[in-house]
Design an enzyme around this catalytic site. Structure first.
Site, PDB file in Angstrom:
ATOM      1  N   THR A 194       0.815  -1.215   0.000  1.00 40.17           N
ATOM      2  CA  THR A 194       0.000   0.000   0.000  1.00 40.17           C
ATOM      3  C   THR A 194       0.844   1.259   0.000  1.00 40.17           C
ATOM      4  O   THR A 194       1.987   1.250   0.453  1.00 40.17           O
ATOM      5  CB  THR A 194      -0.991   0.022   1.197  1.00 40.17           C
ATOM      6  OG1 THR A 194      -1.792   1.182   1.107  1.00 40.17           O
ATOM      7  CG2 THR A 194      -0.286   0.012   2.527  1.00 40.17           C
ATOM      8  N   ARG A 195       0.261   2.339  -0.551  1.00 37.40           N
ATOM      9  CA  ARG A 195       0.895   3.656  -0.481  1.00 37.40           C
ATOM     10  C   ARG A 195      -0.067   4.660   0.164  1.00 37.40           C
ATOM     11  O   ARG A 195       0.120   5.858   0.091  1.00 37.40           O
ATOM     12  CB  ARG A 195       1.313   4.153  -1.879  1.00 37.40           C
ATOM     13  CG  ARG A 195       0.304   3.924  -2.987  1.00 37.40           C
ATOM     14  CD  ARG A 195       0.702   4.620  -4.248  1.00 37.40           C
ATOM     15  NE  ARG A 195       0.039   5.890  -4.342  1.00 37.40           N
ATOM     16  CZ  ARG A 195      -1.132   6.117  -4.951  1.00 37.40           C
ATOM     17  NH1 ARG A 195      -1.780   5.131  -5.554  1.00 37.40           N
ATOM     18  NH2 ARG A 195      -1.645   7.310  -4.989  1.00 37.40           N
ATOM     19  N   HIS A 199      -7.558   2.435   5.860  1.00 42.84           N
ATOM     20  CA  HIS A 199      -8.904   2.740   6.349  1.00 42.84           C
ATOM     21  C   HIS A 199      -9.626   1.409   6.580  1.00 42.84           C
ATOM     22  O   HIS A 199      -9.068   0.342   6.359  1.00 42.84           O
ATOM     23  CB  HIS A 199      -9.643   3.617   5.345  1.00 42.84           C
ATOM     24  CG  HIS A 199      -8.946   4.924   5.110  1.00 42.84           C
ATOM     25  ND1 HIS A 199      -8.708   5.821   6.119  1.00 42.84           N
ATOM     26  CD2 HIS A 199      -8.388   5.467   3.981  1.00 42.84           C
ATOM     27  CE1 HIS A 199      -8.058   6.866   5.642  1.00 42.84           C
ATOM     28  NE2 HIS A 199      -7.848   6.683   4.351  1.00 42.84           N
ATOM     29  N   HIS A 202      -9.593  -1.235   3.792  1.00 42.36           N
ATOM     30  CA  HIS A 202      -8.324  -1.959   3.642  1.00 42.36           C
ATOM     31  C   HIS A 202      -8.192  -3.031   4.717  1.00 42.36           C
ATOM     32  O   HIS A 202      -7.717  -4.130   4.474  1.00 42.36           O
ATOM     33  CB  HIS A 202      -7.138  -1.001   3.769  1.00 42.36           C
ATOM     34  CG  HIS A 202      -7.166   0.117   2.780  1.00 42.36           C
ATOM     35  ND1 HIS A 202      -7.344   1.427   3.151  1.00 42.36           N
ATOM     36  CD2 HIS A 202      -7.071   0.125   1.428  1.00 42.36           C
ATOM     37  CE1 HIS A 202      -7.345   2.200   2.083  1.00 42.36           C
ATOM     38  NE2 HIS A 202      -7.190   1.431   1.022  1.00 42.36           N
ATOM     39  N   ARG A 288      -8.077  -3.585  -6.767  1.00 40.81           N
ATOM     40  CA  ARG A 288      -8.500  -2.821  -7.932  1.00 40.81           C
ATOM     41  C   ARG A 288      -7.444  -1.755  -8.242  1.00 40.81           C
ATOM     42  O   ARG A 288      -6.933  -1.106  -7.347  1.00 40.81           O
ATOM     43  CB  ARG A 288      -9.840  -2.160  -7.580  1.00 40.81           C
ATOM     44  CG  ARG A 288     -10.450  -1.380  -8.687  1.00 40.81           C
ATOM     45  CD  ARG A 288     -11.755  -0.764  -8.211  1.00 40.81           C
ATOM     46  NE  ARG A 288     -12.240   0.178  -9.197  1.00 40.81           N
ATOM     47  CZ  ARG A 288     -11.837   1.426  -9.257  1.00 40.81           C
ATOM     48  NH1 ARG A 288     -10.928   1.881  -8.413  1.00 40.81           N
ATOM     49  NH2 ARG A 288     -12.322   2.224 -10.183  1.00 40.81           N
TER      50      ARG A 288
END
Ligand code: PPS
Length: 568
Positions: A194-195, A199, A202, A288
């Site tokens: 992740t970058r 939340h 996730h 996605r």
């Protein structure tokens, strides 16, 4: 396939004793100061994160990677990893020679034994790797405007890793992670790349992935370089730490990856999977629009939302990692629960807050509901991004000489000072040339240096919560764009085109310069003997021909109000 092999992965470092000796010898070599991206690449080359690469790519490897994602050895590798250098430096180096690679402070990190030197066709690279030679793609823009013109390739001898002063305990090399998994007996590990801050969506996605793969979870965020405009990694790591206790402690680990992302969608996802395999991971989540760069210059997505998934699924066996594909997760109000978008129960209400909407709410100090994120995360984000009306920003006037930039900027400064609240600095063209750029002339190169200096000072002012008003000619769009990027990392950039026509500027000729330029007594004069590239989509265009200065400055004030930069 899905059980881990935790044997150590080859690194490129020499022993401590050899490193001490090499460091002294390398002091004599020609040396290259690595860019931030190159430091990231080198770290992962040296610690095995980029295995099987043994150095910066040779031309044969590069060609293979561009054409069919394979190194000359046949190994799958989708992303070019090059040492790009300036033409001036390349002239001093020939294949067969060693060069020292230094970090920003001059510390020698490695030696590159140069075997290849070539001038790449960057448009070809952009199309092959990113799908289009379109400057709206951040890495294509980097390729054309930041990366050096010449590539050097060859094996790397590692002397020492780059030093990190932040979150040291949270950074692991591939071998440190492998040893950690071995020690805990974690045979199945699913990684989440992740970058963004985590939340609830996730978290739900990672829980489900771990359940589906019956695996332990590695939260593996990128802290090297991400997309310009992302939440900075200091804030993000504090956010990750704030929610770590919501995960089962015995099956979850957080580790930071010093990768410089390229936002290359499908190819990037494949690259991420290979890097994770090297870190001893068995399963990899691809959601996605993985590593998506946003919209292209025609306003369309560069890649399809599930292109990246398909790409990694196609190669998962060869890499030896299992993809855990995920659809977009959305919140279903009646169930008070998250669902993948294709599993939403019929007749229910889906709630979603996009990244853009989240940024808007933060900017305007609006409510962010608990179903969307954890209060601890929201609090961290609010600390970093106070409402826009309390943040720093830059107004960047651009236009021909004599167009009225300075006069409007001066009027605006006074209006802003009247309002109070934030310090205001005026970086006027003439003033800057006197105090910051007195040695510079008006060649393209010198104008660019001048504008970048202004951009740098403005970005520091913006970062520290002040208002910077800039009023140079700034005739080149590419330079204005890079200044925009520098500043948008810290606050808003408001480009104002003072669109007075050349005829009118020349008619006014307030400094008598147009006359001299027409007579050839001043060379390279903007509009007469030098180009001016008018901005295509500035935040505001003001027309001084039909309007007085006060009205023009007031138009800017209205724009700032509309953008939420000053309280209405
Ligand atoms: S640039 O292109 O943005 O670096 O130019 P800038 O720093 O704004 O400086 C422009 C002012 O310098 C004077 N001047 C010239 N302008 C353009 N071309 C040439 N060759 C030139 N020589 C001197 C001119 O007074 C500009 O001031 P402004 O305030 O724009 O009228």
């Amino acid at each position: 396939m899905s059980n881990a092999n935790h044997a150590p992965i080859p690194e490129l470092y020499v022993s401590y004793e050899s490193a001490q000796k090499l460091k002294v010898e390398a002091g004599e070599l020609p040396s290259w100061d690595l860019t931030q991206r190159q430091v990231c690449d080198l770290e992962l080359l040296m610690n095995g994160g980029f295995h099987p690469l043994k150095g910066f790519m040779t031309e044969a490897d590069y060609d293979g990677v561009l054409d069919d994602m394979r190194l000359a050895s046949g190994a799958l590798w989708p992303m070019p990893i090059n040492l790009d250098v300036s033409e001036a430096f390349a002239e001093k180096v020939e294949p067969g020679q060693d060069i020292a690679l230094r970090d920003a402070e001059g510390v020698i990190l490695a030696i590159l034994s140069v075997t290849d030197k070539w001038v790449p066709d960057k448009a070809r690279e952009a199309v092959a790797v990113f799908g289009a030679d379109d400057l709206a793609h951040p890495s294509v823009n980097y390729l054309h405007h930041t990366a050096g013109k010449v590539y050097l390739g060859g094996p790397v001898t590692g002397i020492q890793p780059p030093v990190h002063y932040d979150f040291r305990g949270r950074r692991d090399t591939p071998n440190e992670l492998r040893a950690f998994f071995r020690k805990l007996g974690w045979r199945r590990v699913v990684a989440f790349q992740t970058r963004n801050p985590l939340h609830r969506a996730h978290q739900e996605l990672t829980f489900r992935a771990a359940r589906e793969a019956q695996a332990n979870l590695l939260i593996h965020p990128v802290v090297g370089m991400t997309k310009p405009g992302d939440v900075d990694h200091f804030t993000r790591v504090r956010c990750y730490e704030a929610v770590l206790d919501k995960y089962p402690q015995s099956t979850t680990h957080l580790s930071l990856l010093n990768l410089a992302m390229r936002m290359g969608g499908p190819r990037e996802a494949l690259w991420h999977a290979i890097i994770r395999k090297n870190h001893g991971i068995t399963h990899f989540i691809v959601g996605r629009d993985h590593a998506g760069p946003g919209k292209n210059s025609a306003g369309e997505d560069f890649y399809g939302p599930y292109d990246a998934q398909e790409m990694v699924l196609k190669h998962q066996e060869e890499i030896g990692i299992e993809v855990v594909p995920f659809k977009h997760m959305v919140y279903v109000q009646e169930r008070a629960q998250y669902f993948p978008v294709d599993e939403v129960p019929e007749g229910t209400t889906v709630l979603n807050i996009s990244g853009t909407e989240l940024r808007r709410r933060l900017r305007e100090g609006l409510e962010i509901p608990e179903w969307f994120s954890f209060p601890e995360v929201v609090e961290e984000l609010r600390r970093t991004s106070p409402p826009r009306a309390q943040q720093g920003f830059t107004v960047f006037f651009t236009g021909l000489s004599g167009s009225g930039k300075s006069t409007i900027a001066n009027a605006l400064m006074v209006k802003l000072m009247e309002m109070g609240g934030r310090p205001v600095t005026l970086l006027d063209g003439d003033v800057v040339r006197k105090h910051l750029s007195s040695e510079l002339g008006f060649s393209k190169e010198h104008r660019d240096i001048n504008i970048r200096r202004i951009g740098y000072v403005a970005s520091e002012i913006t970062k520290n919560g002040g208002i910077a008003l800039c009023a140079p000619i700034a005739p080149y769009s590419a330079t204005r764009r890079s200044v925009r990027e520098m500043i948008e990392a810290y606050g808003a950039f408001v480009e104002v085109h003072v669109a007075t026509s050349l005829e009118e500027c020349e008619r006014r000729d307030r400094k008598g310069l147009y006359k001299l330029a027409r007579e050839g007594k001043i060379k390279e004069f903007t509009g007469i003997s030098d180009p001016y590239e008018a901005p295509g989509t500035p935040e505001l265009r003001v027309d001084t021909e039909g309007m007085d200065v006060d009205t023009c400055a007031h138009q800017v004030v209205l724009k700032l109000e509309q953008m939420g930069l000053i309280a209405g």
